[in-house]
Structures are given as structure tokens and as C-alpha cells.
Enzyme design. Structure first.
Site, PDB file in Angstrom:
ATOM      1  N   PHE A 125       1.005  -1.384   0.005  1.00 22.09           N
ATOM      2  CA  PHE A 125      -0.144  -0.023   0.065  1.00 22.09           C
ATOM      3  C   PHE A 125       0.581   1.345  -0.094  1.00 22.09           C
ATOM      4  O   PHE A 125       0.357   2.456  -0.524  1.00 22.09           O
ATOM      5  CB  PHE A 125      -0.950   0.074   1.303  1.00 22.09           C
ATOM      6  CG  PHE A 125      -2.145   0.926   0.913  1.00 22.09           C
ATOM      7  CD1 PHE A 125      -3.225   0.256   0.251  1.00 22.09           C
ATOM      8  CD2 PHE A 125      -2.333   2.117   1.376  1.00 22.09           C
ATOM      9  CE1 PHE A 125      -4.326   0.940   0.088  1.00 22.09           C
ATOM     10  CE2 PHE A 125      -3.410   2.656   1.185  1.00 22.09           C
ATOM     11  CZ  PHE A 125      -4.475   2.400   0.503  1.00 22.09           C
ATOM     12  N   LYS A 306     -13.767  -2.921  10.624  1.00 26.29           N
ATOM     13  CA  LYS A 306     -14.030  -3.817   9.230  1.00 26.29           C
ATOM     14  C   LYS A 306     -13.192  -4.770   8.471  1.00 26.29           C
ATOM     15  O   LYS A 306     -13.551  -5.736   8.026  1.00 26.29           O
ATOM     16  CB  LYS A 306     -14.420  -2.522   8.157  1.00 26.29           C
ATOM     17  CG  LYS A 306     -13.094  -1.880   7.791  1.00 26.29           C
ATOM     18  CD  LYS A 306     -12.415  -2.416   6.345  1.00 26.29           C
ATOM     19  CE  LYS A 306     -11.366  -1.439   5.980  1.00 26.29           C
ATOM     20  NZ  LYS A 306     -10.782  -2.100   4.643  1.00 26.29           N
TER      21      LYS A 306
END
Length: 357
Positions: A125, A306
Site C-alpha cells: 500500500f 471492518k
């Protein structure tokens, strides 16, 4: 003789110096007295003075043809109403154009002022965010601070991160280094992409090279084990600067899809609204939508929770339990996140669900 042939007036006329208290008839449609200058054409023709006959009481009026044209006053009012509406519409269009021009100028100003961005980390990322920021402006210098020497050499020599993206070429303005002082010197923004569990020790080692006013944009998701600190709490404490500018960047995003420039939506959260808007203008583009929020803790905790649902959804796929089971899992998980947000809104925040969706 002309006075005798004169038609009778529609109502008795009062002399100008009369003290009568009789109320003046009021025209409700036009909003003015009925005997004002804007009378119908027939009354004006009956009471207009003539130049050929004079009488002491009242002036004789010759017979004139009655005009069949409609009353011009309502038409004039309609024209004025249309003019006012047109003026309002033009003013609104000018305001919209000015707003769009101002927003476009503000976006341009952020990119023009930004000359250097440092990315902490050399993972997937971190590489994707470095490539994205570098593509926003070719003249911008993007430094990646990495610990792996081989990754550093691969980026500088071949313009690719062979460990994570061997088939993706990085922009020429992406430079990798292992020297924290060189990477942080003169940086306008800092993208923090180091895993949460290693962030504290990593930041403590480079704290002396960090400018106190350098804004940190954290893309690391999760809570620190044992302490349960979020990145908004961990970064200022590790840098020993409680006023370090901080922005949380979260949302459903995969590094590979970001490298392929597929449509993605994320959210930036900061207590400073101007800082959040600046980060939005720095990162947003035609394939990356950036929303803003002021609930920093909510976005961070939702982004961590999440991930639990994402792992559970992967387990459902691996066990071939079907889409019904996955949908029930996600629905129940979102309900539990919302319930936790309601219970902890006084201490942690009230909109955690925003970072999880």
C-alpha cells in the site's frame, strides 16, 4: 350646449378642497387608489380636460372612441416579474461559476505548493500511494523511506517494487532511500504506511528528523496490541509532539486496484477542516474519490473493525458457504459496529460506520 351633451360621470366628483371623509375606492388588484392616474381608458377619457370648452365647475370632455386594448399595467408587472427572475437566475449562475473557479484554483494551489511528499514504508500500500501521489504532479518529489535495502535498490534502479509489484513501473519522480533525514528534509506531507504494531518503535527512531508542523496522513489501519491505541494517539506520542498535524485516511481499498487506477472511494478525517480539505485536494482524482470527515477516532476504529469482517468473509468464501452466508455476516457485523459506536460515542466517536463502508 356641449356641457349639456356631456355624459354623466360614473360617480360624483368631489372638489379638490373638499373635507369629506368618504373613503377613496381602492383597487385591490393593482394595489393603488381607484381614482389614481392608472385608471382604465374609459374613465380617463371621461375626466380628461379639453382645450375648447371651459366651465367653472368641471371640464367638458369630448366623446372619444373607447380603446379595446387591455390594461397595460398588468402586462408591465408581468414583464417586471420576468426581469427580476432573469436577474436572479443570472446572479445564481455567476455565483456557481465563481464557486467552481474558486474550487479549481484551490485544488491547483495545493498541488502547486506541494513540492515534496515522503512515504513511510515500502509495502504494497505504501508503494501504491507513492505511485498515486507521484502521478498527480510530475515535478513533485516523492521519497519512500524503506528499511529493506533490496527494495530500495529495486525502486531506484528499475523503477518498480519487485517484491510486491514486479509488473508495475513506478513514476520517475519516485525515489527510495533508507536515510530518514534525507527523506524528511523539506517534506510538505508525510504518508504513514508502516504496520500499526511496528509504528511506535519506527517513529521513535526518526522523531528527531520530523518537523513539528509536518502533516501526517496515516493509511495504517488497526489498533496497537496491549495498549489499544489508534494511530491518532500513537503518532503524537511516539514523536513526543501532541500538536503534530494528523489526518486519517481509510476506506475499502486494495493496493493492486489502486495501482491499476480502478475506481476507489476513501475518506480523510481530521479535526482541522482546512487540513482535511488540503489532503482531499492532494489525493483526489478522476478514479479516486476522497470524502472528508471530522470524526478521526470513528474513522480509525471503523477501519480496524471492518478488517475483522473482511477476514471472516474470506473464510466464508474458502468454506464455500455461499453468498447468503456472506451477506448475513456483513449485515450482522455492520450492526455490531453500529451498536458499539452507540455505546462508545461519548469517548471514541459517533460515526465509526463511515470508515467501515
Amino acid at each position: 350646449m356641449a356641457a349639456l351633451l356631456e355624459p354623466p360621470p360614473p360617480f360624483p366628483l368631489l372638489p379638490p378642497n373638499s373635507n369629506s371623509t368618504r373613503p377613496i375606492p381602492y383597487n385591490l388588484k393593482l394595489g393603488r387608489p381607484a381614482n389614481s392616474s392608472n385608471k382604465p381608458a374609459l374613465l380617463r377619457s371621461l375626466h380628461s380636460p379639453t382645450t375648447t370648452t371651459t366651465t367653472p365647475c368641471c371640464a367638458a370632455t369630448p366623446e372619444q372612441p373607447v380603446s379595446e386594448s387591455p390594461d397595460p399595467v398588468p402586462g408591465t408587472a408581468l414583464v417586471r416579474t420576468r426581469d427580476r427572475r432573469r436577474a436572479v437566475r443570472l446572479a445564481w449562475e455567476k455565483l456557481v461559476r465563481w464557486s467552481r473557479s474558486w474550487r479549481s484554483k484551490a485544488k491547483t494551489d495545493v498541488l502547486e505548493r506541494t513540492n515534496k511528499v515522503v512515504v513511510l514504508g515500502g509495502g504494497s500500500f505504501a508503494t501504491a500511494m507513492a505511485a498515486h501521489v507521484a502521478n498527480r504532479k510530475a515535478q513533485m518529489e516523492v521519497n519512500m523511506l524503506v528499511r529493506d535495502v533490496q527494495v530500495c535498490q529495486s525502486i531506484n534502479s528499475n523503477h518498480c517494487n519487485r517484491k510486491y509489484f514486479p509488473e508495475h513501473k513506478l513514476p520517475d519522480n519516485v525515489i527510495a532511500t533508507t536515510d530518514a533525514k534525507t527523506a524528511l528534509l523539506g517534506a510538505d506531507y508525510c504518508l504513514h504506511a508502516v504496520p500499526v504494531q511496528f509504528s511506535s518503535s519506527f517513529l521513535e527512531g526518526i522523531a528527531e528528523h520530523v518537523y513539528p508542523g509536518l502533516p501526517f496522513i496515516s493509511v495504517s489501519k488497526g489498533l496497537e496490541l496491549n495498549t489499544l491505541r489508534t494511530m491518532s494517539q500513537l503518532i503524537p506520542q511516539a514523536l513526543n509532539n501532541p500538536r503534530q498535524p494528523f489526518i486519517a485516511l481509510s476506506g475499502p481499498s486494495f493496493a493492486l486496484e489502486l495501482m491499476n487506477k480502478l475506481p476507489t472511494a476513501m475518506v480523510v478525517a481530521s479535526k482541522d477542516k482546512k487540513l482535511a480539505n488540503a489532503a482531499q485536494q492532494l489525493l483526489a482524482c478522476n478514479y479516486l474519490r476522497i470524502s472528508t470527515s471530522s470524526d478521526v477516532i470513528g474513522v480509525e476504529v471503523a477501519g480496524a473493525l471492518k478488517n475483522v469482517l473482511a477476514i471472516a468473509a474470506g473464510i466464508v468464501d474458502g468454506m464455500n458457504l455461499g453468498n447468503n452466508c456472506k451477506t448475513a455476516l456483513v449485515a450482522q457485523g455492520c450492526s455490531e459496529i453500529r451498536w458499539l459506536a452507540t455505546k462508545k460515542q461519548n469517548s471514541w466517536g459517533s460515526s465509526w460506520i463511515r470508515g467501515a463502508t
